[in-house]
Design a protein around this motif. Structure first.
Motif, short mmCIF file in Angstrom:
data_model
loop_
_atom_site.label_atom_id
_atom_site.label_comp_id
_atom_site.label_asym_id
_atom_site.label_seq_id
_atom_site.Cartn_x
_atom_site.Cartn_y
_atom_site.Cartn_z
N GLN A 83 5.52 -15.13 -5.03
CA GLN A 83 6.27 -14.14 -4.28
C GLN A 83 5.76 -12.74 -4.63
OE1 GLN A 83 10.39 -14.79 -5.24
NE2 GLN A 83 10.57 -16.61 -3.94
N TYR A 84 5.78 -11.87 -3.62
CA TYR A 84 5.37 -10.49 -3.84
C TYR A 84 6.57 -9.67 -4.33
CZ TYR A 84 0.91 -11.31 -1.51
OH TYR A 84 -0.34 -11.78 -1.18
N PRO A 85 6.30 -8.53 -4.97
CA PRO A 85 7.40 -7.68 -5.44
C PRO A 85 8.31 -7.23 -4.30
CG PRO A 85 5.33 -6.99 -6.44
CD PRO A 85 4.99 -8.01 -5.40
N GLU A 86 9.53 -6.89 -4.65
CA GLU A 86 10.52 -6.50 -3.65
C GLU A 86 10.06 -5.28 -2.86
OE1 GLU A 86 15.30 -5.32 -3.41
OE2 GLU A 86 14.33 -5.77 -5.34
N GLU A 87 9.39 -4.33 -3.52
CA GLU A 87 8.92 -3.15 -2.82
C GLU A 87 7.91 -3.51 -1.71
OE1 GLU A 87 9.05 -1.88 -7.24
OE2 GLU A 87 8.86 -3.71 -6.07
N THR A 88 7.03 -4.44 -2.01
CA THR A 88 6.03 -4.85 -1.02
C THR A 88 6.67 -5.58 0.15
OG1 THR A 88 4.46 -5.11 -2.86
CG2 THR A 88 3.83 -6.06 -0.74
N VAL A 89 7.65 -6.43 -0.14
CA VAL A 89 8.36 -7.13 0.92
C VAL A 89 9.12 -6.14 1.80
CG1 VAL A 89 10.17 -8.83 1.41
CG2 VAL A 89 8.55 -9.24 -0.45
N ASN A 90 9.70 -5.11 1.18
CA ASN A 90 10.43 -4.10 1.95
C ASN A 90 9.50 -3.33 2.88
OD1 ASN A 90 12.86 -4.78 0.80
ND2 ASN A 90 12.78 -3.19 -0.77
N ILE A 91 8.24 -3.12 2.46
CA ILE A 91 7.28 -2.44 3.34
C ILE A 91 7.05 -3.26 4.61
CG2 ILE A 91 4.86 -1.76 3.56
CD1 ILE A 91 4.92 -0.97 0.62
N ALA A 92 6.88 -4.57 4.45
CA ALA A 92 6.67 -5.44 5.61
C ALA A 92 7.92 -5.48 6.50
CB ALA A 92 6.31 -6.85 5.14
N LYS A 93 9.10 -5.55 5.89
CA LYS A 93 10.34 -5.58 6.67
C LYS A 93 10.54 -4.28 7.44
CE LYS A 93 12.91 -8.78 3.70
NZ LYS A 93 14.11 -8.93 2.80
N SER A 94 10.27 -3.16 6.79
CA SER A 94 10.45 -1.87 7.46
C SER A 94 9.46 -1.69 8.60
CB SER A 94 10.31 -0.73 6.45
OG SER A 94 9.00 -0.68 5.92
N ALA A 95 8.23 -2.23 8.44
CA ALA A 95 7.24 -2.14 9.52
C ALA A 95 7.72 -2.91 10.74
CB ALA A 95 5.90 -2.68 9.03
N PHE A 96 8.26 -4.09 10.52
CA PHE A 96 8.77 -4.90 11.64
C PHE A 96 9.95 -4.21 12.31
CE2 PHE A 96 11.78 -8.09 13.23
CZ PHE A 96 10.98 -8.74 14.16
N THR A 97 10.88 -3.70 11.49
CA THR A 97 12.06 -3.02 12.04
C THR A 97 11.66 -1.78 12.82
OG1 THR A 97 13.39 -3.81 10.17
CG2 THR A 97 14.27 -1.98 11.46
N ALA A 98 10.72 -1.00 12.27
CA ALA A 98 10.26 0.19 12.97
C ALA A 98 9.58 -0.17 14.29
CB ALA A 98 9.29 0.97 12.07
N THR B 56 4.86 2.30 8.13
CA THR B 56 4.11 1.54 7.13
C THR B 56 3.33 2.46 6.20
OG1 THR B 56 3.89 -0.33 8.66
CG2 THR B 56 2.36 -0.24 6.80
N ILE B 57 2.62 3.43 6.79
CA ILE B 57 1.84 4.37 5.96
C ILE B 57 2.77 5.18 5.06
CG2 ILE B 57 0.29 6.35 6.00
CD1 ILE B 57 -0.81 5.28 8.66
N PHE B 58 3.88 5.64 5.62
CA PHE B 58 4.85 6.42 4.84
C PHE B 58 5.37 5.61 3.66
CE2 PHE B 58 9.28 7.49 3.98
CZ PHE B 58 9.19 8.84 3.68
N ASN B 59 5.74 4.36 3.90
CA ASN B 59 6.30 3.52 2.83
C ASN B 59 5.25 3.12 1.80
OD1 ASN B 59 9.07 3.35 3.61
ND2 ASN B 59 8.52 1.91 5.21
N VAL B 60 4.02 2.86 2.26
CA VAL B 60 2.95 2.51 1.32
C VAL B 60 2.67 3.67 0.37
CG1 VAL B 60 0.49 2.03 1.13
CG2 VAL B 60 1.87 0.74 2.75
N VAL B 61 2.59 4.88 0.92
CA VAL B 61 2.28 6.05 0.09
C VAL B 61 3.44 6.36 -0.85
CG1 VAL B 61 1.77 8.51 0.11
CG2 VAL B 61 0.71 7.01 1.80
N SER B 62 4.67 6.37 -0.34
CA SER B 62 5.82 6.70 -1.19
C SER B 62 6.03 5.64 -2.28
CB SER B 62 7.09 6.84 -0.35
OG SER B 62 7.39 5.63 0.33
N THR B 63 5.87 4.36 -1.92
CA THR B 63 6.01 3.30 -2.91
C THR B 63 4.89 3.36 -3.94
OG1 THR B 63 7.08 1.87 -1.27
CG2 THR B 63 6.18 0.81 -3.23
#
Length: 227
Positions: free
Chosen positions: A31-46, A109-116
């Motif tokens: 499993q990937y870290p929670e932060e990485t999973v949240n990036i994928a979820k936010s990309a789909f939601t966006a 996605t770019i915003f979340n990747v950079v901030s994370t």
């Protein structure tokens, strides 16, 4: 007899680059870290939100335009006219919805990747991380417009990142810890648990070794006394 031979747990990451690499690694449960999973979820939601934002107004506008421009046309029946209007609206929904969807998803996605990544590298989560991520993302999206567009993108992105970061920091405050703090705590607890288990196995191995040596040395000592 060295500690590494008994599988001593790997030490906790000490540098920012080590923490960054951990974001993209799977754990023992694959499993990937929670932060990485949240990036994928936010990309789909966006992507979904962007599609609705661009597609729904286009659907309504295209349907209305079709009705106004086709008053002189002859349809087989009322159902045929309604279906034709819906098809016109659906084509616009797909066309303009996709245009907005991929742009909003890419921005998020770019915003979340950079901030994370900044939070992991600095090992702390602050509003400045979100402001920097927003400025970078805005500049990236507007850089094709030249220097003026680049400056405008930085201003827009920063203005977007600050309130978003403030909102997330407020949510983290209610939760009691940020995702980065939660990950650091869980990582430290897991390391301490594995270290304790390793030390326990190491102690048990040493005890078994001493017991075996004593068992082998007993008969030899008796034979020595008989001689």
């Amino acid at each position: 007899g060295s500690p590494a031979a008994f599988g001593r747990p790997a030490p906790l990451p000490q540098t920012g680059w080590e923490r960054l690499r951990e974001l993209w690694r799977q754990d023992e449960q694959q499993q990937y870290p929670e932060e990485t999973v949240n990036i994928a979820k936010s990309a789909f939601t966006a992507g979904v939100v962007g599609w609705l934002y661009g597609g729904l107004p286009a659907f309504v506008s295209a349907r209305k335009a079709f009705i106004e421009t086709s008053r002189g046309e002859i349809f087989q029946n009322r159902a045929d006219a309604v279906q034709s209007a819906h098809r016109a609206g659906l084509r616009s929904f797909i066309r303009y919805g996709w245009r907005w969807s991929w742009r909003v998803a890419a921005f998020a996605t770019i915003f979340n990747v950079v901030s994370t990544g900044l939070s992991a590298y600095r090992d702390k989560t602050t509003i400045s991380n979100f402001a920097a991520a927003g400025g970078f993302t805005g500049a990236l999206f507007r850089m094709h417009l030249g220097l003026q567009g680049l400056a405008g993108g930085i201003v827009f992105g920063t203005a977007f990142g600050v309130p978003v970061g403030g909102l997330l920091m407020a949510v983290y405050g209610l939760a009691g810890e940020t995702l980065q703090e939660k990950r650091s705590r869980e990582r430290r607890e897991l390391y301490e648990q594995r270290l304790a288990e390793w030390q326990s196995r190491l102690s048990m191995t040493e005890i078994l070794g001493q017991t075996e040596n004593n068992a082998q040395g007993g008969p030899e000592m008796e034979r020595a006394r008989e001689l």
